[in-house]
Design a protein around this motif. Structure first.
Motif, PDB file in Angstrom:
ATOM      1  N   SER A   1      35.984  26.498  96.854  1.00  0.00           N
ATOM      2  CA  SER A   1      36.473  26.950  95.543  1.00  0.00           C
ATOM      3  C   SER A   1      37.987  27.083  95.511  1.00  0.00           C
ATOM      4  O   SER A   1      38.566  27.282  94.451  1.00  0.00           O
ATOM      5  CB  SER A   1      35.845  28.300  95.207  1.00  0.00           C
TER       6      SER A   1
ATOM      7  N   PRO B   1      40.835  40.454  97.447  1.00  0.00           N
ATOM      8  CA  PRO B   1      40.086  40.315  96.186  1.00  0.00           C
ATOM      9  C   PRO B   1      38.650  40.872  96.256  1.00  0.00           C
ATOM     10  O   PRO B   1      38.226  41.630  95.379  1.00  0.00           O
ATOM     11  CB  PRO B   1      40.110  38.805  95.942  1.00  0.00           C
ATOM     12  N   GLU B   2      37.938  40.484  97.315  1.00  0.00           N
ATOM     13  CA  GLU B   2      36.552  40.970  97.438  1.00  0.00           C
ATOM     14  C   GLU B   2      36.517  42.496  97.549  1.00  0.00           C
ATOM     15  O   GLU B   2      35.649  43.175  96.983  1.00  0.00           O
ATOM     16  CB  GLU B   2      35.929  40.319  98.683  1.00  0.00           C
TER      17      GLU B   2
ATOM     18  N   ILE C   1      36.955  44.162  94.167  1.00  0.00           N
ATOM     19  CA  ILE C   1      35.701  44.233  93.382  1.00  0.00           C
ATOM     20  C   ILE C   1      34.889  45.446  93.846  1.00  0.00           C
ATOM     21  O   ILE C   1      34.423  46.260  93.046  1.00  0.00           O
ATOM     22  CB  ILE C   1      34.867  42.933  93.559  1.00  0.00           C
TER      23      ILE C   1
ATOM     24  N   TYR D   1      29.785  35.015  90.557  1.00  0.00           N
ATOM     25  CA  TYR D   1      30.047  35.277  91.971  1.00  0.00           C
ATOM     26  C   TYR D   1      29.290  36.561  92.315  1.00  0.00           C
ATOM     27  O   TYR D   1      29.436  37.578  91.624  1.00  0.00           O
ATOM     28  CB  TYR D   1      31.566  35.429  92.133  1.00  0.00           C
TER      29      TYR D   1
ATOM     30  N   ASN E   1      33.669  31.008  87.908  1.00  0.00           N
ATOM     31  CA  ASN E   1      33.097  30.409  89.105  1.00  0.00           C
ATOM     32  C   ASN E   1      31.601  30.622  88.989  1.00  0.00           C
ATOM     33  O   ASN E   1      31.182  31.773  88.902  1.00  0.00           O
ATOM     34  CB  ASN E   1      33.641  31.117  90.358  1.00  0.00           C
TER      35      ASN E   1
ATOM     36  N   ASP F   1      37.435  39.244  86.140  1.00  0.00           N
ATOM     37  CA  ASP F   1      37.843  38.570  87.373  1.00  0.00           C
ATOM     38  C   ASP F   1      38.642  37.340  86.955  1.00  0.00           C
ATOM     39  O   ASP F   1      38.098  36.392  86.387  1.00  0.00           O
ATOM     40  CB  ASP F   1      36.571  38.210  88.158  1.00  0.00           C
TER      41      ASP F   1
ATOM     42  N   MET G   1      40.538  35.462  89.044  1.00  0.00           N
ATOM     43  CA  MET G   1      40.966  34.840  90.302  1.00  0.00           C
ATOM     44  C   MET G   1      41.365  33.376  90.123  1.00  0.00           C
ATOM     45  O   MET G   1      42.109  32.833  90.926  1.00  0.00           O
ATOM     46  CB  MET G   1      39.839  34.943  91.344  1.00  0.00           C
ATOM     47  N   TYR G   2      40.822  32.716  89.101  1.00  0.00           N
ATOM     48  CA  TYR G   2      41.126  31.283  88.905  1.00  0.00           C
ATOM     49  C   TYR G   2      42.140  31.059  87.778  1.00  0.00           C
ATOM     50  O   TYR G   2      42.344  29.930  87.350  1.00  0.00           O
ATOM     51  CB  TYR G   2      39.836  30.498  88.636  1.00  0.00           C
TER      52      TYR G   2
ATOM     53  N   LEU H   1      41.395  41.432  87.673  1.00  0.00           N
ATOM     54  CA  LEU H   1      41.465  41.154  89.115  1.00  0.00           C
ATOM     55  C   LEU H   1      42.152  39.806  89.283  1.00  0.00           C
ATOM     56  O   LEU H   1      41.738  38.813  88.669  1.00  0.00           O
ATOM     57  CB  LEU H   1      40.059  41.090  89.726  1.00  0.00           C
TER      58      LEU H   1
ATOM     59  N   SER I   1      44.134  33.707  96.411  1.00  0.00           N
ATOM     60  CA  SER I   1      43.178  32.893  97.172  1.00  0.00           C
ATOM     61  C   SER I   1      42.901  31.528  96.564  1.00  0.00           C
ATOM     62  O   SER I   1      42.620  30.577  97.292  1.00  0.00           O
ATOM     63  CB  SER I   1      41.839  33.625  97.286  1.00  0.00           C
ATOM     64  N   LYS I   2      42.941  31.422  95.259  1.00  0.00           N
ATOM     65  CA  LYS I   2      42.436  30.191  94.637  1.00  0.00           C
ATOM     66  C   LYS I   2      43.569  29.296  94.167  1.00  0.00           C
ATOM     67  O   LYS I   2      43.847  28.273  94.780  1.00  0.00           O
ATOM     68  CB  LYS I   2      41.504  30.543  93.468  1.00  0.00           C
TER      69      LYS I   2
ATOM     70  N   ARG J   1      44.481  37.123 102.247  1.00  0.00           N
ATOM     71  CA  ARG J   1      43.613  38.214 101.766  1.00  0.00           C
ATOM     72  C   ARG J   1      44.354  39.106 100.768  1.00  0.00           C
ATOM     73  O   ARG J   1      44.223  40.337 100.797  1.00  0.00           O
ATOM     74  CB  ARG J   1      43.054  39.059 102.940  1.00  0.00           C
TER      75      ARG J   1
HETATM   76  C1  LIG Z   1      35.168  34.711  91.109  1.00  0.00           C
HETATM   77  C2  LIG Z   1      35.620  35.202  92.446  1.00  0.00           C
HETATM   78  N1  LIG Z   1      36.032  36.458  92.569  1.00  0.00           N
HETATM   79  C3  LIG Z   1      36.436  36.961  93.747  1.00  0.00           C
HETATM   80  C4  LIG Z   1      36.416  36.186  94.884  1.00  0.00           C
HETATM   81  C5  LIG Z   1      36.823  36.801  96.175  1.00  0.00           C
HETATM   82  O1  LIG Z   1      38.023  36.281  96.658  1.00  0.00           O
HETATM   83  P1  LIG Z   1      38.365  36.413  98.190  1.00  0.00           P
HETATM   84  O2  LIG Z   1      37.371  35.548  98.899  1.00  0.00           O
HETATM   85  O3  LIG Z   1      39.745  35.896  98.350  1.00  0.00           O
HETATM   86  O4  LIG Z   1      38.231  37.845  98.587  1.00  0.00           O
HETATM   87  C6  LIG Z   1      35.983  34.870  94.815  1.00  0.00           C
HETATM   88  C7  LIG Z   1      35.931  34.014  96.017  1.00  0.00           C
HETATM   89  O5  LIG Z   1      35.333  32.975  96.054  1.00  0.00           O
HETATM   90  C8  LIG Z   1      35.578  34.354  93.555  1.00  0.00           C
HETATM   91  O6  LIG Z   1      35.147  33.096  93.411  1.00  0.00           O
END
Ligand SMILES: Cc1ncc(COP(=O)(O)O)c(C=O)c1O
Length: 367
Positions: free
Chosen positions: A26, A85-86, A89, A110, A161, A189, A191-192, A216, A220-221, A229
Protein backbone atom coordinates in the motif's frame (compact mmCIF):
# COMPACT_ATOMS: atom_id res chain seq x y z
CA UNK A 1 -9.04 -5.80 25.86
CA UNK A 2 -8.03 -8.40 23.30
CA UNK A 3 -8.39 -7.41 19.64
CA UNK A 4 -8.87 -10.21 17.10
CA UNK A 5 -5.80 -11.02 14.97
CA UNK A 6 -5.22 -8.38 12.30
CA UNK A 7 -5.83 -10.51 9.21
CA UNK A 8 -4.04 -8.22 6.73
CA UNK A 9 -1.00 -7.65 8.93
CA UNK A 10 -0.73 -11.37 9.78
CA UNK A 11 -0.81 -12.09 6.03
CA UNK A 12 1.93 -9.51 5.39
CA UNK A 13 3.95 -10.98 8.25
CA UNK A 14 3.81 -14.31 6.43
CA UNK A 15 4.71 -13.11 2.94
CA UNK A 16 6.12 -9.57 2.86
CA UNK A 17 9.75 -10.54 3.34
CA UNK A 18 9.65 -13.96 1.68
CA UNK A 19 7.54 -13.59 -1.47
CA UNK A 20 9.64 -12.45 -4.42
CA UNK A 21 7.03 -9.99 -5.71
CA UNK A 22 4.36 -7.96 -3.94
CA UNK A 23 1.33 -7.12 -6.07
CA UNK A 24 -0.50 -5.50 -3.16
CA UNK A 25 1.71 -3.21 -1.08
CA UNK A 26 0.00 0.00 0.00
CA UNK A 27 2.98 2.30 0.32
CA UNK A 28 5.20 4.05 -2.20
CA UNK A 29 8.79 3.14 -2.98
CA UNK A 30 11.00 4.06 0.00
CA UNK A 31 14.07 6.27 -0.40
CA UNK A 32 17.35 5.20 1.19
CA UNK A 33 18.47 6.98 4.32
CA UNK A 34 21.35 8.42 2.29
CA UNK A 35 18.91 9.95 -0.22
CA UNK A 36 16.66 11.31 2.50
CA UNK A 37 19.53 12.91 4.40
CA UNK A 38 20.69 14.52 1.18
CA UNK A 39 17.35 16.39 1.11
CA UNK A 40 18.13 18.02 4.48
CA UNK A 41 18.88 21.72 4.78
CA UNK A 42 21.52 23.36 7.00
CA UNK A 43 19.21 23.41 10.02
CA UNK A 44 18.04 19.80 9.81
CA UNK A 45 21.55 18.51 8.98
CA UNK A 46 22.70 20.29 12.14
CA UNK A 47 19.89 18.67 14.15
CA UNK A 48 20.93 15.28 12.75
CA UNK A 49 24.65 15.71 13.42
CA UNK A 50 24.13 16.94 16.98
CA UNK A 51 21.34 14.51 17.86
CA UNK A 52 21.66 12.73 21.17
CA UNK A 53 19.77 9.49 21.65
CA UNK A 54 17.84 10.31 24.76
CA UNK A 55 14.09 10.21 25.30
CA UNK A 56 12.21 12.72 23.18
CA UNK A 57 9.29 15.02 23.96
CA UNK A 58 6.14 12.95 24.41
CA UNK A 59 3.83 15.05 22.14
CA UNK A 60 6.52 14.98 19.43
CA UNK A 61 9.50 17.15 18.48
CA UNK A 62 8.26 20.78 18.48
CA UNK A 63 9.66 21.41 15.00
CA UNK A 64 8.08 18.21 13.67
CA UNK A 65 4.71 19.22 15.10
CA UNK A 66 5.05 22.72 13.75
CA UNK A 67 6.00 21.41 10.30
CA UNK A 68 3.12 18.92 10.30
CA UNK A 69 0.70 21.64 11.48
CA UNK A 70 1.61 23.83 8.49
CA UNK A 71 -0.72 21.76 6.31
CA UNK A 72 -3.73 22.59 8.50
CA UNK A 73 -4.64 26.26 8.00
CA UNK A 74 -5.12 27.95 11.36
CA UNK A 75 -3.72 25.06 13.44
CA UNK A 76 -0.36 25.06 15.21
CA UNK A 77 2.00 22.62 16.92
CA UNK A 78 -0.35 22.54 19.92
CA UNK A 79 -2.97 20.82 17.74
CA UNK A 80 -0.68 17.93 16.79
CA UNK A 81 0.30 14.79 18.71
CA UNK A 82 2.75 12.44 17.03
CA UNK A 83 2.56 8.64 17.25
CA UNK A 84 3.14 5.76 14.85
CA UNK A 85 0.02 5.72 12.62
CA UNK A 86 -1.24 2.36 13.89
CA UNK A 87 -0.53 3.48 17.45
CA UNK A 88 -2.45 6.70 16.84
CA UNK A 89 -5.55 4.69 15.85
CA UNK A 90 -5.22 2.58 18.99
CA UNK A 91 -4.78 5.62 21.23
CA UNK A 92 -7.56 7.70 19.69
CA UNK A 93 -10.10 4.86 19.90
CA UNK A 94 -9.17 4.17 23.52
CA UNK A 95 -9.57 7.84 24.40
CA UNK A 96 -12.82 8.43 22.51
CA UNK A 97 -14.72 5.24 23.26
CA UNK A 98 -16.41 3.46 26.16
CA UNK A 99 -17.90 -0.03 26.16
CA UNK A 100 -21.38 0.03 24.65
CA UNK A 101 -20.71 3.04 22.41
CA UNK A 102 -22.06 2.85 18.90
CA UNK A 103 -19.47 3.32 16.15
CA UNK A 104 -20.17 3.67 12.42
CA UNK A 105 -17.36 2.48 10.19
CA UNK A 106 -16.97 3.08 6.47
CA UNK A 107 -16.23 -0.32 4.88
CA UNK A 108 -14.21 -1.92 3.43
CA UNK A 109 -11.73 -0.68 6.01
CA UNK A 110 -8.24 -1.20 7.35
CA UNK A 111 -9.06 -3.63 10.14
CA UNK A 112 -7.83 -1.68 13.17
CA UNK A 113 -10.20 1.19 12.34
CA UNK A 114 -13.05 -1.06 13.50
CA UNK A 115 -11.37 -3.79 15.52
CA UNK A 116 -9.99 -1.63 18.34
CA UNK A 117 -13.48 -0.25 18.95
CA UNK A 118 -14.98 -3.74 18.85
CA UNK A 119 -12.40 -5.02 21.32
CA UNK A 120 -13.25 -2.10 23.61
CA UNK A 121 -16.82 -3.39 23.74
CA UNK A 122 -18.36 -0.98 21.24
CA UNK A 123 -21.11 -1.82 18.77
CA UNK A 124 -19.49 -1.29 15.36
CA UNK A 125 -21.87 -0.92 12.42
CA UNK A 126 -20.68 -0.99 8.84
CA UNK A 127 -21.47 1.81 6.41
CA UNK A 128 -20.55 0.15 3.12
CA UNK A 129 -19.24 1.67 -0.05
CA UNK A 130 -21.34 0.64 -3.03
CA UNK A 131 -20.30 -0.23 -6.57
CA UNK A 132 -22.39 1.85 -8.97
CA UNK A 133 -21.93 1.86 -12.75
CA UNK A 134 -18.54 0.19 -12.37
CA UNK A 135 -17.25 2.70 -9.80
CA UNK A 136 -17.05 2.99 -6.01
CA UNK A 137 -19.77 5.22 -4.58
CA UNK A 138 -20.63 6.70 -1.20
CA UNK A 139 -24.10 6.03 0.21
CA UNK A 140 -24.91 9.24 2.10
CA UNK A 141 -28.62 8.45 2.58
CA UNK A 142 -27.53 5.28 4.36
CA UNK A 143 -25.21 7.28 6.64
CA UNK A 144 -28.09 9.65 7.38
CA UNK A 145 -30.23 6.63 8.34
CA UNK A 146 -27.47 5.15 10.50
CA UNK A 147 -27.09 8.48 12.30
CA UNK A 148 -30.79 8.63 13.14
CA UNK A 149 -29.80 6.57 16.19
CA UNK A 150 -27.21 8.04 18.60
CA UNK A 151 -23.61 7.23 17.71
CA UNK A 152 -20.42 8.21 19.48
CA UNK A 153 -18.05 8.01 16.51
CA UNK A 154 -17.98 7.82 12.72
CA UNK A 155 -14.78 6.41 11.21
CA UNK A 156 -13.82 7.08 7.60
CA UNK A 157 -10.68 6.70 5.52
CA UNK A 158 -10.13 8.77 2.37
CA UNK A 159 -8.52 8.08 -0.02
CA UNK A 160 -9.84 4.73 1.10
CA UNK A 161 -7.71 1.66 1.62
CA UNK A 162 -8.34 -0.64 -0.24
CA UNK A 163 -10.60 0.97 -2.88
CA UNK A 164 -8.83 4.30 -3.47
CA UNK A 165 -12.20 6.05 -3.40
CA UNK A 166 -12.70 9.72 -2.46
CA UNK A 167 -15.90 11.66 -1.93
CA UNK A 168 -16.49 14.82 -3.92
CA UNK A 169 -16.03 18.08 -2.01
CA UNK A 170 -19.82 18.37 -1.81
CA UNK A 171 -20.21 14.82 -0.44
CA UNK A 172 -17.43 15.50 2.08
CA UNK A 173 -19.20 18.65 3.30
CA UNK A 174 -22.45 16.71 3.62
CA UNK A 175 -20.76 13.85 5.43
CA UNK A 176 -19.01 16.07 7.97
CA UNK A 177 -22.16 18.12 8.51
CA UNK A 178 -24.23 14.95 9.10
CA UNK A 179 -21.74 13.72 11.69
CA UNK A 180 -21.59 17.09 13.42
CA UNK A 181 -25.36 17.45 13.50
CA UNK A 182 -25.63 13.98 15.03
CA UNK A 183 -23.29 15.09 17.83
CA UNK A 184 -20.81 12.31 17.02
CA UNK A 185 -17.04 12.49 16.74
CA UNK A 186 -15.44 12.01 13.34
CA UNK A 187 -12.20 10.06 12.99
CA UNK A 188 -10.79 10.52 9.49
CA UNK A 189 -7.84 8.36 8.50
CA UNK A 190 -6.06 10.55 5.96
CA UNK A 191 -2.97 8.36 5.59
CA UNK A 192 -3.26 8.41 1.78
CA UNK A 193 -3.89 12.13 1.49
CA UNK A 194 -1.66 13.95 -1.04
CA UNK A 195 -1.98 11.00 -3.43
CA UNK A 196 -5.18 12.20 -5.12
CA UNK A 197 -5.00 11.40 -8.82
CA UNK A 198 -6.47 14.82 -9.52
CA UNK A 199 -5.02 17.25 -6.94
CA UNK A 200 -8.20 19.34 -7.29
CA UNK A 201 -10.01 16.47 -5.53
CA UNK A 202 -7.88 16.74 -2.38
CA UNK A 203 -10.25 17.05 0.57
CA UNK A 204 -10.08 19.63 3.29
CA UNK A 205 -8.66 17.73 6.31
CA UNK A 206 -11.41 16.62 8.69
CA UNK A 207 -9.81 18.45 11.64
CA UNK A 208 -10.58 21.74 9.88
CA UNK A 209 -14.20 20.78 9.27
CA UNK A 210 -15.35 20.60 12.89
CA UNK A 211 -14.43 20.77 16.56
CA UNK A 212 -14.97 17.09 17.24
CA UNK A 213 -13.12 15.87 14.18
CA UNK A 214 -9.75 14.13 14.21
CA UNK A 215 -7.40 13.72 11.26
CA UNK A 216 -4.84 10.91 11.20
CA UNK A 217 -1.91 11.51 8.87
CA UNK A 218 1.63 10.25 8.53
CA UNK A 219 4.65 9.59 6.35
CA UNK A 220 4.09 5.89 5.62
CA UNK A 221 2.20 6.04 2.35
CA UNK A 222 2.52 9.16 0.15
CA UNK A 223 6.05 9.90 1.37
CA UNK A 224 7.06 6.22 1.20
CA UNK A 225 8.59 6.26 4.70
CA UNK A 226 6.76 3.61 6.78
CA UNK A 227 10.09 2.65 8.38
CA UNK A 228 10.12 5.96 10.25
CA UNK A 229 6.88 4.97 12.02
CA UNK A 230 5.84 8.63 12.00
CA UNK A 231 2.23 9.71 12.10
CA UNK A 232 0.17 12.27 13.95
CA UNK A 233 -3.29 13.14 15.15
CA UNK A 234 -4.50 16.65 14.32
CA UNK A 235 -7.47 18.07 16.18
CA UNK A 236 -8.78 21.42 17.38
CA UNK A 237 -9.83 19.88 20.69
CA UNK A 238 -6.76 20.18 22.91
CA UNK A 239 -8.34 18.19 25.74
CA UNK A 240 -8.67 15.22 23.35
CA UNK A 241 -4.99 15.56 22.41
CA UNK A 242 -3.94 15.87 26.06
CA UNK A 243 -5.87 12.66 26.86
CA UNK A 244 -4.18 10.94 23.91
CA UNK A 245 -0.78 12.08 25.15
CA UNK A 246 -1.54 10.65 28.61
CA UNK A 247 -2.61 7.35 26.99
CA UNK A 248 0.61 7.29 24.96
CA UNK A 249 2.50 6.85 28.26
CA UNK A 250 1.28 3.25 28.01
CA UNK A 251 2.27 2.66 24.38
CA UNK A 252 5.59 4.24 23.32
CA UNK A 253 5.85 7.33 25.62
CA UNK A 254 7.70 9.15 22.85
CA UNK A 255 9.04 8.70 19.34
CA UNK A 256 12.49 7.44 18.33
CA UNK A 257 14.88 10.40 18.22
CA UNK A 258 16.43 9.66 14.77
CA UNK A 259 12.98 9.14 13.23
CA UNK A 260 11.85 12.57 14.38
CA UNK A 261 14.69 14.40 12.65
CA UNK A 262 14.37 12.31 9.50
CA UNK A 263 10.63 13.08 9.53
CA UNK A 264 11.26 16.81 9.70
CA UNK A 265 13.60 16.47 6.70
CA UNK A 266 10.95 14.47 4.85
CA UNK A 267 8.18 16.98 5.53
CA UNK A 268 10.35 19.91 4.49
CA UNK A 269 11.32 18.04 1.32
CA UNK A 270 7.70 16.97 0.86
CA UNK A 271 7.33 18.36 -2.65
CA UNK A 272 10.32 16.38 -3.93
CA UNK A 273 9.21 13.11 -2.32
CA UNK A 274 5.56 13.50 -3.24
CA UNK A 275 6.18 14.50 -6.84
CA UNK A 276 8.28 11.40 -7.38
CA UNK A 277 5.65 9.13 -5.86
CA UNK A 278 2.69 10.75 -7.58
CA UNK A 279 4.42 10.32 -10.93
CA UNK A 280 5.03 6.63 -10.23
CA UNK A 281 1.45 6.06 -9.07
CA UNK A 282 0.12 7.74 -12.24
CA UNK A 283 2.34 5.58 -14.47
CA UNK A 284 1.48 2.40 -12.59
CA UNK A 285 -2.21 3.22 -12.63
CA UNK A 286 -2.14 3.58 -16.42
CA UNK A 287 -0.31 0.23 -16.70
CA UNK A 288 -2.64 -1.58 -14.27
CA UNK A 289 -5.79 -0.15 -15.86
CA UNK A 290 -4.62 -1.17 -19.35
CA UNK A 291 -3.63 -4.64 -18.14
CA UNK A 292 -6.86 -5.48 -16.33
CA UNK A 293 -9.19 -3.81 -18.82
CA UNK A 294 -7.57 -5.79 -21.63
CA UNK A 295 -8.75 -8.99 -19.89
CA UNK A 296 -12.48 -8.35 -19.35
CA UNK A 297 -13.26 -12.06 -19.04
CA UNK A 298 -10.95 -12.33 -16.07
CA UNK A 299 -11.12 -8.96 -14.28
CA UNK A 300 -13.49 -6.05 -13.61
CA UNK A 301 -11.42 -2.90 -13.20
CA UNK A 302 -12.62 -0.31 -10.65
CA UNK A 303 -10.91 3.05 -10.99
CA UNK A 304 -9.47 4.59 -7.79
CA UNK A 305 -9.64 8.36 -7.15
CA UNK A 306 -6.51 8.49 -5.07
CA UNK A 307 -4.10 6.64 -2.83
CA UNK A 308 -1.50 4.15 -3.99
CA UNK A 309 -3.98 1.29 -4.33
CA UNK A 310 -6.82 -0.08 -6.42
CA UNK A 311 -9.29 -2.87 -5.63
CA UNK A 312 -10.46 -4.57 -8.82
CA UNK A 313 -12.40 -7.82 -8.94
CA UNK A 314 -11.32 -11.16 -10.33
CA UNK A 315 -14.03 -12.79 -12.43
CA UNK A 316 -12.17 -15.99 -13.38
CA UNK A 317 -11.49 -19.00 -11.17
CA UNK A 318 -9.62 -19.53 -8.98
CA UNK A 319 -10.29 -16.24 -7.21
CA UNK A 320 -9.83 -14.92 -3.68
CA UNK A 321 -7.56 -16.67 -1.23
CA UNK A 322 -7.33 -19.81 -3.41
CA UNK A 323 -5.88 -17.64 -6.22
CA UNK A 324 -3.60 -15.82 -3.77
CA UNK A 325 -2.23 -19.12 -2.39
CA UNK A 326 -1.66 -20.43 -5.89
CA UNK A 327 0.10 -17.25 -7.11
CA UNK A 328 2.47 -17.02 -4.20
CA UNK A 329 3.43 -20.68 -4.44
CA UNK A 330 3.77 -20.91 -8.21
CA UNK A 331 5.05 -17.43 -9.17
CA UNK A 332 6.24 -15.94 -5.88
CA UNK A 333 3.65 -13.15 -6.31
CA UNK A 334 1.86 -12.05 -3.13
CA UNK A 335 -1.65 -10.70 -3.65
CA UNK A 336 -4.06 -9.47 -0.96
CA UNK A 337 -7.61 -10.82 -1.50
CA UNK A 338 -10.74 -8.99 -0.33
CA UNK A 339 -11.40 -11.32 2.61
CA UNK A 340 -8.43 -9.70 4.39
CA UNK A 341 -10.63 -6.58 4.46
CA UNK A 342 -13.67 -8.63 5.56
CA UNK A 343 -14.98 -7.97 2.05
CA UNK A 344 -15.92 -10.01 -1.05
CA UNK A 345 -12.90 -12.26 -1.58
CA UNK A 346 -13.00 -11.93 -5.38
CA UNK A 347 -11.67 -8.36 -5.06
CA UNK A 348 -7.93 -7.97 -4.67
CA UNK A 349 -5.67 -5.05 -3.87
CA UNK A 350 -3.19 -3.73 -6.41
CA UNK A 351 -0.36 -1.57 -5.08
CA UNK A 352 0.44 1.33 -7.40
CA UNK A 353 3.37 2.86 -5.53
CA UNK A 354 6.24 0.50 -6.23
CA UNK A 355 8.72 0.51 -9.11
CA UNK A 356 8.34 -3.17 -10.06
CA UNK A 357 4.58 -3.24 -10.75
CA UNK A 358 5.05 -3.55 -14.56
CA UNK A 359 7.31 -6.56 -13.99
CA UNK A 360 4.67 -8.20 -11.78
CA UNK A 361 1.88 -7.53 -14.29
CA UNK A 362 4.00 -9.24 -16.97
CA UNK A 363 4.16 -12.32 -14.72
CA UNK A 364 0.36 -12.35 -14.54
CA UNK A 365 -0.01 -12.32 -18.34
CA UNK A 366 -1.51 -15.85 -18.51
CA UNK A 367 -3.37 -15.90 -15.18
C1 LIG B 1 -5.76 3.24 6.16
C2 LIG B 1 -4.55 2.99 6.99
N1 LIG B 1 -4.45 3.55 8.19
C3 LIG B 1 -3.39 3.34 8.99
C4 LIG B 1 -2.37 2.52 8.59
C5 LIG B 1 -1.24 2.28 9.53
O1 LIG B 1 -0.05 2.85 9.09
P1 LIG B 1 1.32 2.31 9.65
O2 LIG B 1 1.46 0.92 9.11
O3 LIG B 1 2.37 3.21 9.09
O4 LIG B 1 1.27 2.33 11.14
C6 LIG B 1 -2.42 1.90 7.35
C7 LIG B 1 -1.34 0.99 6.90
O5 LIG B 1 -1.47 0.24 5.97
C8 LIG B 1 -3.54 2.14 6.52
O6 LIG B 1 -3.66 1.58 5.31
Amino acid sequence: MKPAPFALERYFARHEFSARYLLSPSDCESPTMHDLLALGDAETRGLWDRLTLGYTESPGHPLLRETAAAQYAGLGAQHILTAAPEEAIFIAMNVLLEPGDRVILLTPAYQSLGEVARALGCRVEAWSLRVENGAWALDLPRLRALLAEPARLVVVNFPNNPTGTLPTAQEWRELTALVERAGAWLFADEMYRMLELDPARRLEPACLMGERAVSLAGLSKAHGLPGLRTGWLACRDRKFLADCQAFKDYTTICAAAPAEILSIIALRAGDTLLERNRARVAENLAAARAFFQARPQRYAWLEPDGGSIAFPRRLAQPAGMAWADDLVQRLGVMVVPGSLFAYDDAHFRVGLGRANLPEILALLEDE
